[in-house]
Design an enzyme around this catalytic site. Structure first.
Site, PDB file in Angstrom:
ATOM      1  N   GLY A   1       0.941  -1.093   0.084  1.00 54.50           N
ATOM      2  CA  GLY A   1      -0.019  -0.004   0.090  1.00 54.50           C
ATOM      3  C   GLY A   1       0.837   0.986  -0.049  1.00 54.50           C
TER       4      GLY A   1
ATOM      5  CE1 TYR B   1      -8.510  -1.312   8.869  1.00 52.85           C
ATOM      6  CE2 TYR B   1      -9.151  -0.220  10.945  1.00 52.85           C
ATOM      7  CZ  TYR B   1      -8.367  -0.295   9.953  1.00 52.85           C
ATOM      8  OH  TYR B   1      -7.176   0.622   9.935  1.00 52.85           O
ATOM      9  CB  ALA B   2     -12.808  -3.180  15.118  1.00 47.73           C
ATOM     10  CB  ALA B   3     -12.960  -8.392  14.306  1.00 42.61           C
TER      11      ALA B   3
END
Length: 263
Positions: free
Chosen positions: A19, A155-157
């Site tokens: 990225g 996303y948090a997980a």
């Protein structure tokens, strides 16, 4: 004017930044290049402007085929890397909490934010272990501890799992000469963050400013009063991969302007 003297501390090193075409990834790639490293960056699409000294590999790292493509080319052209910055990640899930999420939302998010770095580590670690040296940085998020359920639950997980995995991997490879660290930024002023605000605003039928205030409130505020600049995250990463941080491994470094309210 450059106020820092990096003394070519990464001269002769090869670094991969996933990225690496925008946001924090771009800033990290440029920072490591300033320190003398040879830079490889990946993204789905080639940027309009790029440092001509960088090697760019177009790949979709959210798939097993994409990570294999990157690993194979690096091993063929460079033999391996000395520094791996697993920066690529993000959330494209809709607002609305758990009921708005499909299996595909979960699967895509886990592929991008957890399985992609795991696959790259597995493919590129053998070179580091053979040399008994190297450094891996996993870019996680404070959402690993401070999740926002409305639009970024998967996303948090995934980031929480990445933090746990990073610590476990460090315990395994530190005795063999490879350092593994996690950097967990808070809100960074990137185009992705702006797009998330736009999605939240559309979902709630409010202005972007109101959506931004809502995120700030959900975070409990940012004591520094602003999001981080990508270059500030890059400076932390530049230190962590340098010889000056040779005794640091297995640790998560939070850079959030004081957002997380606990010690």
């Amino acid at each position: 004017m450059n106020l820092y003297n990096f003394n070519n501390e990464l001269s002769g090193k090869i670094a991969l930044v996933t990225g690496g075409t925008k946001g924090a990834g771009k800033a990290i790639a440029e920072r490591l290049a300033q320190a003398g490293a040879k830079i490889i960056i990946t993204a789905r699409n080639e940027p309009e402007t790029m440092n001509n000294s960088f090697t760019f590999i177009a790949a979709h790292l959210g798939t097993a085929a994409g990570t294999t493509q990157v690993i194979d080319r690096i091993m063929k052209e460079f033999g391996g890397v000395d520094v791996l910055i697993n920066n690529m990640g993000g959330s494209e899930t809709p607002g609305g909490g758990f009921s708005a999420l499909t299996d595909k939302h979960w699967e895509d998010t886990l592929q991008t934010n957890l399985l992609a770095p795991i696959r790259l580590d597995k493919g590129l670690l053998p070179y580091m272990l053979k040399k008994a040296s190297g450094c891996i940085i996993h870019i996680a998020s404070i959402q690993g501890r401070l999740p926002l359920y409305d639009s970024t639950l998967p996303y948090a997980a995934a980031k929480a799992a990445l933090i746990n995995y990073s610590k476990s991997l460090s315990n395994e490879v530190a005795p063999k000469g490879v350092r593994v660290l996690t950097v967990s930024p808070g809100w960074i002023k990137t185009t992705s963050a702006i797009r998330m605000m736009e999605r939240l605003a559309e979902s709630a039928n409010v202005s972007i400013e109101k959506a931004t205030e809502g995120v700030m409130d959900s975070l409990g505020g940012i004591p520094m009063g602003r999001p981080a600049e990508p270059e500030e995250v890059a400076e932390l990463v530049g230190f962590l991969v340098s010889p000056r941080a040779a005794y640091l491994t297995g640790t998560e470094y939070v850079i959030d302007g004081g957002t997380i309210p606990t010690i």
